[in-house]
Design a protein around this motif. Structure first.
Motif, short mmCIF file in Angstrom:
data_model
loop_
_atom_site.label_atom_id
_atom_site.label_comp_id
_atom_site.label_asym_id
_atom_site.label_seq_id
_atom_site.Cartn_x
_atom_site.Cartn_y
_atom_site.Cartn_z
N UNK A 172 0.84 -1.20 0.00
CA UNK A 172 0.00 0.00 0.00
C UNK A 172 0.87 1.25 0.00
N UNK A 173 1.92 1.26 0.81
CA UNK A 173 2.82 2.41 0.84
C UNK A 173 3.51 2.59 -0.51
N UNK A 174 3.92 1.50 -1.14
CA UNK A 174 4.57 1.57 -2.45
C UNK A 174 3.63 2.12 -3.51
N UNK A 175 2.40 1.63 -3.53
CA UNK A 175 1.43 2.11 -4.53
C UNK A 175 1.07 3.58 -4.26
N UNK A 176 1.00 3.97 -3.00
CA UNK A 176 0.76 5.39 -2.69
C UNK A 176 1.91 6.26 -3.22
N UNK A 177 3.14 5.78 -3.11
CA UNK A 177 4.28 6.52 -3.66
C UNK A 177 4.18 6.60 -5.18
#
Length: 158
Positions: free
Chosen positions: A87-92
């Motif tokens: 989720x953090x990667x896709x948000x980035x």
């Protein structure tokens, strides 16, 4: 313990909606779909984990028969951590694509434009990477610790 029909239906709906939303082209919808699938996976692990029991501490007594299996708990914690990381990667990725979309045709190579009155200017400006490279080469050229980079830096600046 029998699995609750409500949990099974909720898990199936979360999987169906999550996979359907993930097939969209928008990164935001892919993120929402991935989060739904992650929560459905946690429900699946909860459903198949078996009956509840006592804390999984082996004592060597007959009370060990009522212990809960710790493996589903570990799997669920692992699924939560993996879901959070992705989720953090896709948000980035979403932020990066939004930022590049705001720049338009210029992309990352926005020229360095410094005006004396910066309070009136609301446009975003970036320092080119070449300025950072030039500063790094200057520092390396001034130091005696890196003779390899010193020659390499002088060749590129010529």
């Amino acid at each position: 313990m029998t699995a609750s029909a409500t949990l099974i239906i909720l898990m199936a709906v979360l999987y169906a909606v999550g996979i359907t939303v993930m097939l969209e082209r928008s990164l935001t919808r892919v993120l929402i779909g991935f989060m739904l699938v992650g929560n459905a996976t946690n429900l699946l692990i909860l459903i198949v984990s078996g009956p509840s029991g006592t804390a999984p501490i082996v004592t060597g007594t007959s009370a060990d028969d009522t212990m809960a299996d710790p493996v589903p708990q570990v799997l669920m914690l692992t699924a939560i951590v993996i879901n959070f990381g992705i989720t953090a990667f896709v948000l980035a990725l979403i932020y990066r694509s939004w930022w590049l979309a705001q720049l338009g045709d210029q992309g990352d190579s926005v020229p360095d434009q410094h005006t004396e009155d910066t309070e009136e200017s609301t446009d975003a400006t970036f320092d080119p990477v070449d300025l950072d490279d030039a500063a790094l080469k200057k520092v390396l050229a001034d130091s005696d610790e890196h003779p390899d980079e010193l020659e390499h830096g002088r060749e590129e600046t010529r």
